[in-house]
Design a protein around this motif. Structure first.
Motif, PDB file in Angstrom:
ATOM      1  N   ALA A 126       0.853  -1.191   0.000  1.00  0.00           N
ATOM      2  CA  ALA A 126       0.000   0.000   0.000  1.00  0.00           C
ATOM      3  C   ALA A 126       0.884   1.235   0.000  1.00  0.00           C
ATOM      4  CB  ALA A 126      -0.919   0.010   1.219  1.00  0.00           C
ATOM      5  N   GLU A 127       0.771   2.040  -1.040  1.00  0.00           N
ATOM      6  CA  GLU A 127       1.545   3.275  -1.113  1.00  0.00           C
ATOM      7  C   GLU A 127       0.933   4.331  -0.197  1.00  0.00           C
ATOM      8  OE1 GLU A 127       2.457   4.900  -4.895  1.00  0.00           O
ATOM      9  OE2 GLU A 127       2.695   2.942  -5.847  1.00  0.00           O
ATOM     10  N   VAL A 128       1.792   5.109   0.441  1.00  0.00           N
ATOM     11  CA  VAL A 128       1.309   6.249   1.223  1.00  0.00           C
ATOM     12  C   VAL A 128       0.768   7.268   0.233  1.00  0.00           C
ATOM     13  CG1 VAL A 128       1.941   8.113   2.787  1.00  0.00           C
ATOM     14  CG2 VAL A 128       2.897   5.821   3.115  1.00  0.00           C
ATOM     15  N   SER A 129      -0.520   7.605   0.367  1.00  0.00           N
ATOM     16  CA  SER A 129      -1.211   8.397  -0.642  1.00  0.00           C
ATOM     17  C   SER A 129      -1.192   9.884  -0.327  1.00  0.00           C
ATOM     18  CB  SER A 129      -2.660   7.918  -0.753  1.00  0.00           C
ATOM     19  OG  SER A 129      -3.390   8.732  -1.622  1.00  0.00           O
ATOM     20  N   ASP A 130      -1.210  10.668  -1.380  1.00  0.00           N
ATOM     21  CA  ASP A 130      -1.286  12.121  -1.257  1.00  0.00           C
ATOM     22  C   ASP A 130      -2.629  12.681  -1.702  1.00  0.00           C
ATOM     23  OD1 ASP A 130       1.359  12.465  -0.273  1.00  0.00           O
ATOM     24  OD2 ASP A 130       2.110  12.157  -2.311  1.00  0.00           O
ATOM     25  N   SER A 131      -3.523  11.795  -2.166  1.00  0.00           N
ATOM     26  CA  SER A 131      -4.839  12.279  -2.592  1.00  0.00           C
ATOM     27  C   SER A 131      -5.888  11.207  -2.367  1.00  0.00           C
ATOM     28  CB  SER A 131      -4.819  12.679  -4.065  1.00  0.00           C
ATOM     29  OG  SER A 131      -4.862  11.546  -4.896  1.00  0.00           O
ATOM     30  N   GLU A 132      -7.150  11.648  -2.293  1.00  0.00           N
ATOM     31  CA  GLU A 132      -8.264  10.739  -2.019  1.00  0.00           C
ATOM     32  C   GLU A 132      -8.446   9.720  -3.131  1.00  0.00           C
ATOM     33  OE1 GLU A 132     -12.977  11.025  -0.659  1.00  0.00           O
ATOM     34  OE2 GLU A 132     -11.859  12.826  -1.212  1.00  0.00           O
ATOM     35  N   SER A 136      -5.941   2.469  -4.101  1.00  0.00           N
ATOM     36  CA  SER A 136      -5.715   1.074  -4.466  1.00  0.00           C
ATOM     37  C   SER A 136      -4.559   0.491  -3.662  1.00  0.00           C
ATOM     38  CB  SER A 136      -5.419   0.937  -5.961  1.00  0.00           C
ATOM     39  OG  SER A 136      -6.562   1.226  -6.733  1.00  0.00           O
ATOM     40  N   ILE A 137      -4.669  -0.785  -3.372  1.00  0.00           N
ATOM     41  CA  ILE A 137      -3.563  -1.551  -2.804  1.00  0.00           C
ATOM     42  C   ILE A 137      -3.290  -2.719  -3.738  1.00  0.00           C
ATOM     43  CG2 ILE A 137      -4.101  -0.931  -0.413  1.00  0.00           C
ATOM     44  CD1 ILE A 137      -5.416  -3.676  -0.107  1.00  0.00           C
ATOM     45  N   TYR A 138      -2.167  -3.403  -3.515  1.00  0.00           N
ATOM     46  CA  TYR A 138      -1.813  -4.519  -4.394  1.00  0.00           C
ATOM     47  C   TYR A 138      -1.504  -5.750  -3.554  1.00  0.00           C
ATOM     48  CZ  TYR A 138      -1.689  -1.254  -8.256  1.00  0.00           C
ATOM     49  OH  TYR A 138      -2.050  -0.329  -9.194  1.00  0.00           O
ATOM     50  N   GLU A 139      -2.152  -6.844  -3.906  1.00  0.00           N
ATOM     51  CA  GLU A 139      -1.854  -8.139  -3.318  1.00  0.00           C
ATOM     52  C   GLU A 139      -1.003  -8.868  -4.343  1.00  0.00           C
ATOM     53  OE1 GLU A 139      -5.699  -9.726  -2.363  1.00  0.00           O
ATOM     54  OE2 GLU A 139      -5.899  -8.476  -0.566  1.00  0.00           O
ATOM     55  N   ASP A 140       0.313  -8.812  -4.139  1.00  0.00           N
ATOM     56  CA  ASP A 140       1.285  -9.124  -5.183  1.00  0.00           C
ATOM     57  C   ASP A 140       1.002  -8.205  -6.371  1.00  0.00           C
ATOM     58  OD1 ASP A 140       2.846 -10.872  -3.782  1.00  0.00           O
ATOM     59  OD2 ASP A 140       1.811 -12.654  -4.465  1.00  0.00           O
TER      60      ASP A 140
END
Length: 587
Positions: A126-132, A136-140
């Motif tokens: 999960a990337e630290v986000s800068d906007s709403e 998205s997150i990634y499972e692999d």
């Protein structure tokens, strides 16, 4: 006449005085009664007011005192010491709080601004986000969309959305507004002490006192979680409503009982990819690809060996690259003998900065991908990790590497084993307990009790060192995941003018050295080894032998410990007769 008149006057005066006294007495009695009545009335009013329960209501905002833009966190009926943050209309908890509350292994890569979480067969990023919109997150490689960003940074603190955390942790949550309340409940079968009003509405009060204000009226259909085991204070018990408001109710006004909450939650299964045999492993050290030649003769006398671990892979550089000596024909030969192959990866190159490699998520991914690709290319059965001399600060990165590697190994049906020193305070950062949760085997390197840099001469592997190593490891790791490795070598210690030095010797070399110097060895009960000493050319020599006698003692101790197996460092240092000793000892 005059006297008679005077007497009559005196009688009249006396009667008049008596009448005056009677009147005064009556007035006094009436006044007293009035005073008593007033006192009684005042006392009655006071008593009524004193014993009358307080009916004043307190506003929930005032009572809970929740700062704007936040929500209190309620868990097990208790208000947590840190509040949640409300962003994009959703509750967020700090990364540290997530670890503390749920003991889940969320890892944060500060440089790559990634939150990482290893599941049994895949890794979540999960990337630290800068906007709403970045939600998205990634499972692999699979994208999963959430209702809001999974991770955000506010003033240097990383926060995770409750939605994201609950996706991978064993709890459920409910969020309530005005004021903000984030209520966590465990998402597995659990019993809570619950209470319900006996009849009518009852008061939920600020304190365990009928004079305290009312927080809320509780109806007969509402369930209350009983806090602090139902301990009473002034006839009241502490409770929490289903929407996270705590207070006190009279014990006599509720009926309480334990209620079991069912759950369809399925905990992550870090299942084992273990073979169905007692492990008898030997390490095969090689420094070049040609070391694979003659594989057919390597185990000529090693009857009973189930597994061989060739030192095929080495970290090179600091970008996740490896050198590989892996050879499919070697694997084929071993498989033909019924022996599994666990390729070993090490970090022994001096130019390698293991902390730098493992602290980078992208570098870990690259390294793991290369190891898995090599394992698949040559048909290996498992991977053995032998990372040594790690810096303390490498600890969390090392453990994250092990977690992520375990997911890839599990997905590819590869056995994962990890080599560890005998447990001690100085190596606690390697976290054998966490290793034991995710790997197939934790291997204890029960040797180098005394090593090249030791300040005193001593055994490389005394029986106490082996036994205590197993005992201490078993306090952290299940026994069916522990393998104990023993040495096929010893050290010849030399003391010259008070200066200590040593050299490692194979079993045969050690035996020949003792014989060549006409030394006589004696059995040392403390180490369970044969010991010899001699003097030559102005130097004194000491040696604790590894031979059939010492190996038998160790192997029997290992077998009696009911662990998963035995290992030995290293192939070629043993005398051929040792294999019979090991085979018999582990029966």
């Amino acid at each position: 006449m005059g006297d008679i008149g005077n007497r009559n006057n005196r009688k009249k005066k006396k009667k008049k005085n008596v009448n005056k006294k009677d009147s005064s007495f009556k007035v006094s009695v009436v006044a007293t009664l009035i005073i008593l009545l007033l006192v009684a009335a005042v006392g009655g009013i006071y008593a009524y007011n004193y014993y009358k329960p307080n009916e004043e209501m307190v506003a929930l905002d005032e009572y809970m005192n929740v700062p704007a833009g936040t929500a209190v966190i309620m868990k097990d009926g208790q208000r947590y010491h840190e509040d949640a943050l409300i962003e994009y209309g959703k509750p967020y908890i700090s990364l540290l709080m997530a670890k503390e509350l749920f003991e889940e292994n969320f890892y944060y890569d500060e440089n790559e601004r990634l939150v990482v979480f290893a599941m049994p067969e895949y890794v979540v990023y999960a990337e630290v986000s800068d906007s709403e919109e970045e939600n998205s997150i990634y499972e692999d490689e699979s994208e999963v969309e959430l209702s809001s960003p999974a991770a955000i940074d506010r003033a240097g603190t990383v926060y995770l959305s409750a939605e994201f955390v609950s996706r991978y942790a064993s709890f459920k949550y409910d969020y309530y507004e005005n004021p903000g309340r984030l209520v966590f409940t465990y998402d597995y079968e659990v019993s809570y002490l619950m209470a319900m009003p006996n009849e009518g509405e009852i008061a939920l009060r600020e304190k365990a006192d009928w004079k305290s204000r009312i927080v809320r009226k509780i109806g007969t259909s509402e369930k209350l979680m009983v806090v602090n085991g139902g301990a009473m204070e002034n006839g009241y018990i502490n409770v929490m409503t289903e929407d996270g408001v705590t207070g006190f109710v009279k014990k006599s006004e509720v009926t309480s009982d334990y209620q079991k909450f069912e759950s369809d939650y399925v905990a992550p299964d870090y299942y084992k990819t273990q073979p169905d045999y007692y492990v008898n492993l030997v390490f095969n050290a090689m420094s070049y690809k040609e070391g694979n030649d003659g594989a057919a003769d390597l185990l000529k006398y090693a009857d009973g060996v189930t597994t061989i671990s060739p030192t095929w892979f080495r970290l090179t550089g600091n970008e996740g690259d490896i050198t590989s000596f892996a050879d499919s024909s070697y694997v084929d030969t071993m498989h033909a003998k019924g022996v599994d192959v666990w390729g070993l990866v090490s970090n022994f190159e001096e130019s390698v900065d293991t902390t730098k490699i493992l602290s980078s998520t992208s570098t870990r991914k690259k390294l793991i991908a290369k190891l898995i690709d090599e394992a698949k290319r040559v048909g290996m059965d498992g991977i053995n990790v032998d990372f040594e001399t790690l810096a303390t600060e490498c600890g969390p990165h090392y453990i994250e590497f092990i977690r992520e590697l375990s997911a890839s190994c599990r997905r590819n049906s590869l056995v994962l084993s990890v080599d560890n020193y005998v447990p001690a305070a100085y190596n606690a950062f390697m976290d054998c307990e966490e290793q034991g949760k995710v790997v197939d085997y934790v291997i204890i390197m029960a040797y180098d009790e005394h090593y090249a840099g030791s300040e005193e001469a001593g055994s490389v592997s005394s029986i106490g060192y082996v036994e205590n190593g197993i005992k201490d490891m078993a306090e952290m790791v299940p026994k069916d995941k522990i393998i104990c490795a023993i040495p096929f070598y010893t050290r010849l210690w030399k003391i010259t003018d008070g200066v200590l030095s040593s050299e490692a010797l194979s079993m045969r070399s050690a035996e020949e050295t003792v014989s060549a110097n006409d030394a006589t060895y004696v059995w040392d009960e403390e180490t369970a080894q044969n010991y010899a000493e001699y003097s030559k050319d102005g130097s004194d020599y000491k040696i604790w032998l590894e031979d059939a006698d010492s190996i038998e003692e160790k192997v029997v101790a290992i077998a009696n410990a009911n662990i998963a197996g035995v290992a030995a460092w290293r192939l070629g240092f043993e005398k051929s007769s040792i294999w019979t000793v090991i085979k018999e000892g582990i029966k």
